[in-house]
Enzyme design. Structure first.
Site, PDB file in Angstrom:
ATOM      1  N   THR A  85       0.962  -1.329  -0.054  1.00  0.00           N
ATOM      2  CA  THR A  85      -0.119  -0.044  -0.061  1.00  0.00           C
ATOM      3  C   THR A  85       0.846   1.122  -0.102  1.00  0.00           C
ATOM      4  OG1 THR A  85      -1.725  -1.267   1.202  1.00  0.00           O
ATOM      5  CG2 THR A  85      -1.925   1.209   1.240  1.00  0.00           C
ATOM      6  N   ASN A 110       1.628  -9.633  10.769  1.00  0.00           N
ATOM      7  CA  ASN A 110       2.273  -8.531  10.739  1.00  0.00           C
ATOM      8  C   ASN A 110       1.496  -7.124  11.291  1.00  0.00           C
ATOM      9  OD1 ASN A 110       1.318  -6.023   8.436  1.00  0.00           O
ATOM     10  ND2 ASN A 110       0.360  -7.956   7.781  1.00  0.00           N
ATOM     11  N   PHE A 114       1.504   0.363   7.151  1.00  0.00           N
ATOM     12  CA  PHE A 114       1.698   1.308   5.730  1.00  0.00           C
ATOM     13  C   PHE A 114       3.073   1.824   5.669  1.00  0.00           C
ATOM     14  CE2 PHE A 114      -3.168   2.173   5.155  1.00  0.00           C
ATOM     15  CZ  PHE A 114      -3.390   0.946   4.509  1.00  0.00           C
ATOM     16  N   SER A 173      -6.686  -2.579   6.465  1.00  0.00           N
ATOM     17  CA  SER A 173      -5.598  -2.873   7.206  1.00  0.00           C
ATOM     18  C   SER A 173      -6.145  -2.902   8.651  1.00  0.00           C
ATOM     19  CB  SER A 173      -4.400  -2.223   6.938  1.00  0.00           C
ATOM     20  OG  SER A 173      -3.279  -2.438   7.849  1.00  0.00           O
ATOM     21  N   ASN A 175      -3.630  -2.483  11.083  1.00  0.00           N
ATOM     22  CA  ASN A 175      -2.469  -1.927  11.594  1.00  0.00           C
ATOM     23  C   ASN A 175      -2.313  -0.188  11.663  1.00  0.00           C
ATOM     24  OD1 ASN A 175      -1.596  -4.309  11.909  1.00  0.00           O
ATOM     25  ND2 ASN A 175      -1.070  -4.630  10.036  1.00  0.00           N
ATOM     26  N   THR A 176      -3.252   0.645  11.158  1.00  0.00           N
ATOM     27  CA  THR A 176      -3.515   1.700  11.199  1.00  0.00           C
ATOM     28  C   THR A 176      -4.622   2.045  11.926  1.00  0.00           C
ATOM     29  OG1 THR A 176      -2.544   2.185   9.050  1.00  0.00           O
ATOM     30  CG2 THR A 176      -3.640   3.935   9.833  1.00  0.00           C
ATOM     31  N   LYS A 215     -10.918  -3.181  -1.020  1.00  0.00           N
ATOM     32  CA  LYS A 215     -10.374  -4.249  -0.248  1.00  0.00           C
ATOM     33  C   LYS A 215     -10.944  -4.378   1.169  1.00  0.00           C
ATOM     34  CE  LYS A 215      -6.098  -6.858   0.718  1.00  0.00           C
ATOM     35  NZ  LYS A 215      -4.645  -7.066   0.545  1.00  0.00           N
ATOM     36  N   ASN A 244      -8.548  -8.924   3.503  1.00  0.00           N
ATOM     37  CA  ASN A 244      -7.311  -8.694   4.036  1.00  0.00           C
ATOM     38  C   ASN A 244      -6.856  -9.460   5.303  1.00  0.00           C
ATOM     39  OD1 ASN A 244      -4.929  -7.043   4.791  1.00  0.00           O
ATOM     40  ND2 ASN A 244      -6.057  -5.059   4.275  1.00  0.00           N
ATOM     41  N   THR A 245      -5.866  -9.187   6.000  1.00  0.00           N
ATOM     42  CA  THR A 245      -5.664  -9.857   7.440  1.00  0.00           C
ATOM     43  C   THR A 245      -6.564  -9.940   8.187  1.00  0.00           C
ATOM     44  OG1 THR A 245      -4.520  -8.230   8.173  1.00  0.00           O
ATOM     45  CG2 THR A 245      -3.223  -9.655   6.780  1.00  0.00           C
ATOM     46  N   GLY A 294      -5.054 -17.184   2.495  1.00  0.00           N
ATOM     47  CA  GLY A 294      -4.636 -18.784   2.681  1.00  0.00           C
ATOM     48  C   GLY A 294      -4.445 -19.588   1.333  1.00  0.00           C
ATOM     49  N   THR A 316       1.299 -14.728   1.536  1.00  0.00           N
ATOM     50  CA  THR A 316       2.045 -15.566   2.779  1.00  0.00           C
ATOM     51  C   THR A 316       2.345 -16.924   2.164  1.00  0.00           C
ATOM     52  OG1 THR A 316       0.657 -14.426   4.341  1.00  0.00           O
ATOM     53  CG2 THR A 316       1.719 -16.524   5.225  1.00  0.00           C
TER      54      THR A 316
END
Length: 362
Positions: A85, A110, A114, A173, A175-176, A215, A244-245, A294, A316
């Site tokens: 990203t 993870n 970003f 995501s 993670n933000t 996404k 996404n994750t 996956g 992954t």
């Protein structure tokens, strides 16, 4: 066992995960590794969103964050590559360490945040490789400290639409902080309207026709999925990427499972495929969907298609399967199509849709 199984993976896994990632990028820049060619088969070709994909297997965003090696990845056999990203301004992301291998689970956690070099360097790279062909998508996001995150997405659309094969709006995501709130209906409606408007201001032939995908996360309930589906159809978004994750840690065995961040890999397959099928039911037969989460074999790739995906992405799986994995998946997939008497991979789309869509989300 392959050379990667015997030597490559043990060597890379002797390094910190982020260092190993950097080494793999460096190897691709040097034209390594040399892998057997992927099959070119009309059975694998997919025409979607105005694009002709040579095969349905793509490299997901998150690996080539700065669009440094799309051509090296295409040479591994991928039918398309998604870079990013990318955020308007460069940012360092979250503190290290921030990538953790869950070897027992064939998974990764993870919390990168970003990290990227910003729009300008990637834009120059993608523009510079345009004559080489191949489908290269750009995944855009928002800076952590942005005062108007939607404006960051508008900026990403305006800057990259003229050079990207397609664009992905990444609001999923974990993670933000606060980013996933953009999936809530009111915020999503504004976001989608504004990015479509940003594209419409571009001249014909300069990005006005570039497909835009959204996404989404796998950690959504049925009502949230319905809200997203309705907004995507209303705003005429060109497609979805599911997913996404995940923040879930259900069933994980590895000690690193306690780390915070998004989990990807084999344990995500079930949940992401259920969400994929439910979204296919909600959006109907025409909207393009890319299935991610996956995928690490021809069997898992084909199951995504059977659950409603037009294309699939991996990331992954490549960490554990190595650079020869894309070609192996495509060879096995083509062989399976022959065995099943299918003239095209698209013939098998939705053939297990009801089975997957009827499974619970939890």
């Amino acid at each position: 066992m392959s050379f990667y199984d015997i030597l490559g993976r043990p060597l890379l896994f002797s390094f910190d995960a982020e260092k190993a990632h950097g080494l793999s990028i460096a190897a691709l820049k040097l034209g390594m590794p040399i892998c057997p060619p992927a099959p070119k088969s009309s059975r694998l070709a997919v025409k979607l969103a105005g694009l002709d994909f040579p095969n349905p297997l793509g490299m997901a965003a998150g690996y080539d964050k700065n669009a440094e090696v799309p051509d090296g990845l295409l040479k591994l056999g991928f039918g398309f590559v998604e870079c990013g990203t990318l955020t308007p301004k460069a940012q360092s992301g979250n503190p290290q360490p921030r990538i953790f291998r869950l070897i027992e689970d064939r998974a990764v956690i993870n919390r990168m945040g970003f990290n990227n070099d910003g729009h300008a360097p990637a834009l120059a790279r993608v523009a510079g490789r345009a004559s080489r062909g191949g489908i290269v998508g750009i995944n855009v996001g928002a800076n952590k400290d942005s005062e108007d995150r939607i404006a960051d997405y508008e900026q990403g659309v305006r800057r990259f639409a003229k050079v990207a094969s397609y664009l992905t709006i990444n609001i999923s995501s974990p993670n933000t902080v606060g980013l996933r709130a953009l999936q809530e209906r009111e915020s999503l409606a504004e976001l989608l309207a504004r990015v479509i408007q940003a594209r419409s201001t571009l001249p014909q032939g300069q990005g006005a026709e570039t497909p835009i995908f959204l996404k989404i996360a796998p950690d959504l309930d049925q009502q949230s999925l319905q809200d997203i589906a309705e907004e995507v159809l209303d705003k005429k978004i060109d497609g979805l990427i599911v997913s996404n994750t995940t923040l879930s840690r259900a069933g994980l065995k590895s000690a690193a499972a306690s780390e915070t961040g998004g989990m990807s890999g084999a344990p995500l397959f079930e949940r992401s495929t259920v969400v994929l099928a439910k979204m296919r039911k909600l959006v109907g037969q025409e909207l393009p969907i890319i299935g991610a989460g996956g995928v690490d074999s021809a069997e898992t790739a084909l199951e995504k298609v059977r659950a409603g995906a037009d294309l699939v992405q991996i990331y992954t799986g490549l960490i554990y399967g190595g650079p020869q994995l894309p070609a192996r998946i495509l060879r096995d997939l083509d062989r399976k199509l022959v065995e099943l008497g299918a003239s095209s991979v698209t013939d098998l789309r939705d053939t297990r849709l009801d089975d997957w869509a009827n499974r619970p989300l939890d």
